[in-house]
Write an enzyme that holds these catalytic residues in place. Structure first.
Site, PDB file in Angstrom:
ATOM      1  N   SER A   5       4.632  -2.088   4.673  1.00 16.48           N
ATOM      2  CA  SER A   5       6.060  -2.348   4.490  1.00 16.48           C
ATOM      3  C   SER A   5       6.916  -1.135   4.789  1.00 16.48           C
ATOM      4  O   SER A   5       6.478   0.012   4.695  1.00 16.48           O
ATOM      5  CB  SER A   5       6.262  -2.769   3.037  1.00 16.48           C
ATOM      6  OG  SER A   5       7.604  -2.696   2.662  1.00 16.48           O
ATOM      7  N   TYR A   8       5.299   0.209  -5.093  1.00 20.22           N
ATOM      8  CA  TYR A   8       4.779  -0.711  -4.078  1.00 20.22           C
ATOM      9  C   TYR A   8       4.488   0.051  -2.779  1.00 20.22           C
ATOM     10  O   TYR A   8       3.398  -0.053  -2.211  1.00 20.22           O
ATOM     11  CB  TYR A   8       5.810  -1.814  -3.835  1.00 20.22           C
ATOM     12  CG  TYR A   8       5.468  -2.778  -2.732  1.00 20.22           C
ATOM     13  CD1 TYR A   8       4.567  -3.816  -2.946  1.00 20.22           C
ATOM     14  CD2 TYR A   8       6.067  -2.682  -1.477  1.00 20.22           C
ATOM     15  CE1 TYR A   8       4.263  -4.711  -1.935  1.00 20.22           C
ATOM     16  CE2 TYR A   8       5.772  -3.574  -0.467  1.00 20.22           C
ATOM     17  CZ  TYR A   8       4.863  -4.593  -0.697  1.00 20.22           C
ATOM     18  OH  TYR A   8       4.580  -5.475   0.307  1.00 20.22           O
ATOM     19  N   LYS A  43       0.846   0.740  -0.963  1.00 20.45           N
ATOM     20  CA  LYS A  43       0.595   0.343   0.426  1.00 20.45           C
ATOM     21  C   LYS A  43       0.184   1.559   1.262  1.00 20.45           C
ATOM     22  O   LYS A  43      -0.725   1.480   2.093  1.00 20.45           O
ATOM     23  CB  LYS A  43       1.848  -0.322   1.025  1.00 20.45           C
ATOM     24  CG  LYS A  43       2.081  -1.745   0.526  1.00 20.45           C
ATOM     25  CD  LYS A  43       1.020  -2.701   1.054  1.00 20.45           C
ATOM     26  CE  LYS A  43       1.240  -4.138   0.626  1.00 20.45           C
ATOM     27  NZ  LYS A  43       0.130  -5.030   1.036  1.00 20.45           N
TER      28      LYS A  43
END
Lengths: 320, 320
Positions: free
Chosen positions: B124, B148, B152
């Site tokens: 992302s 997050y 990732k």
């Protein structure tokens, strides 16, 4: 001021302990307690008024550090690691020691609510790799080409996130190649960089396995320890948005290192260095980036060596 | 050709399944089996000759994927994840789902010796953060400012290392903001970017919470799915030295998005968008980088949208 150190029996750990005891204070507060942690009991130094405890612990075991963290150290130096060749030979071992143990340390700090404890981890130039620019800077992506560098880069991200969340006050210093290491040559690809200086300075022969044009990014043990200590004193507010960066090493070619040897110890010392090319070692060392703009470290007050002669002079004066 | 998909019940997963079934082949081989994995049983599509199995599994449970991996899938799409707001609200949950489950998947592949299996994970724009340059490229460091993105980025490193070691044939695609998502507005900070187009195109009102000058880096759902499919077909040799990179989104301001809406659906549609500034949403969205040079993705043949009008037209034609 209570300071805990993992990997305290290692070369850097022992030097850091000595330097902390010589200073006697950190953050303008007297050092009252040092907890030395390693797989084996780290040697207990002459410590004056400082309470020094040495503990043989396997930091990969669940809860191994709980009793240390319960004493709420103000500063934790996390130097324990499996070195790059071992991490490459054994993926599980590297993940367990270099990554899982760091994560467990972070979780341990969180459980004890050590939100103000400065946790300082040593990372490495091995975290860089791939198609790199001529000069690297603080925004160069980490594309490690070895498992050790991968594991260190993962720890950097995790320490930054725990710090951003206010769970710990973390900092990661990426170390240049340390020259001149004491001791004997070892299996590390970088071993020659210390050996071609240390052995001739001691009147012994040494082998240089790489072309002398090869540049390296280096820092003396003394300046690395100074940086570890400075790392405990940098204000937390100055570290965001990312708490991992390269220390200000200096770029020198092997030829410049040998010229400094000649200046310090003469032609005779230089003649003790034999050039025996080893393509395997050259390939590894040539893959390490050698030119950095270390703006963040400099802005935060970290200081490197002025020149390579200073590195040799420091080694000679420490030997005597 | 057996393809396994985690997160198969999600919006992207379902679209990917449909597209794979429509194509019927991957890498010029007929698709014979699809294994859909999610927390709930993913809906079973019309599948013709393809054997489709839907399995409700908790991928955070030890060995959850063993029986799937024992069937030796040729391609694994790993789309399952806890979204950014949830990962920020619950660190353990995010680490367990976004990181530990990915690591367990890699270890599962290793145990089954799936060295030739192409494992494709979605990453992302949230992996980027901090003090970014005006235009980002493939060598821009990942300094994520949310858990997050941290998780990732850690997975990216691990997938790269497992691939470098020859344990798996991995690839990580960093996705731009996906516009136009179907469905209803939700709590995501990016929700408005789909809502200000989707709702007016359906004759409904929508709220724009950010200044129209704000640039975003976007890609249509169709092009994202095309990229996931292309990701299975890129030759392994072309992916080194680092197997994670940003897909070729396009940079558009909110004003340009609204102008494309006006061109497609007229003044009346545009008048359904109400401007109600929300500084909280603006702060989040403004922190996402909007300009990228995606050289690696382009060189590997990944293709983005030509312009924003194409994104709207695709949405309209899919609706009808």
């Amino acid at each position: 001021m209570h300071i805990a150190i993992t990997g305290a029996a290692g070369f850097l750990g022992q030097r850091l302990v000595q330097q902390l005891l010589t200073r006697g204070e950190l953050r303008q507060q007297p050092i009252t307690r040092l907890t030395l942690i390693d797989q084996i009991e780290a040697p207990l130094p002459e410590s004056g008024n400082v309470a020094v405890t040495s503990r043989a612990l396997d930091i990969t075991e669940s809860g191994a550090l709980d009793s240390v963290l319960a004493q709420r150290p103000d500063v934790i130096y996390h130097l324990a690691a499996v070195v790059s060749s071992a991490a490459e030979a054994d993926l599980e071992l590297g993940m367990r020691v270099n990554f899982d143990a760091t994560r467990a340390l972070l979780e341990g700090c969180r459980k004890q609510s050590l939100t103000d404890t400065r946790l300082i981890m040593a990372s490495s130039v091995a975290a860089y790799g791939g198609e790199l620019p001529e000069v690297l800077d603080d925004m160069t992506a980490l594309h490690p080409q070895n498992s050790y560098g991968t594991q260190k880069a993962m720890c950097e991200l995790l320490i930054n996130d725990y710090s951003r969340r206010g769970l710990i006050d973390g900092l990661v210093l990426r170390l240049p190649t340390i020259v001149i290491r004491p001791g004997r040559p070892n299996a590390a690809a970088s071993s020659f960089a210390s050996s071609i200086l240390r052995e001739p300075l001691n009147g012994e022969e040494a082998i240089c396995p790489v072309p002398v044009e090869l540049p390296m990014f280096v820092m003396s043990p003394g300046k690395v320890v100074d940086a570890l200590i400075h790392g405990a004193e940098v204000p937390s507010e100055a570290l965001a948005p990312f708490r991992a960066f390269m220390l200000p090493g200096i770029t020198v070619t092997v030829a410049e290192m040998l010229e400094a040897l000649r200046e310090a110890a003469g032609e005779k010392a230089l003649s003790l260095v034999h050039h025996e090319p080893d393509p395997r070692i050259e390939a590894i060392v040539a893959s390490w980036p050698a030119r950095f703009e270390t703006a963040k470290a400099k802005q935060l007050g970290f200081v490197g060596d002025d020149n390579f002669k200073q590195i040799i002079d420091a080694f000679v004066s420490e030997q005597s």
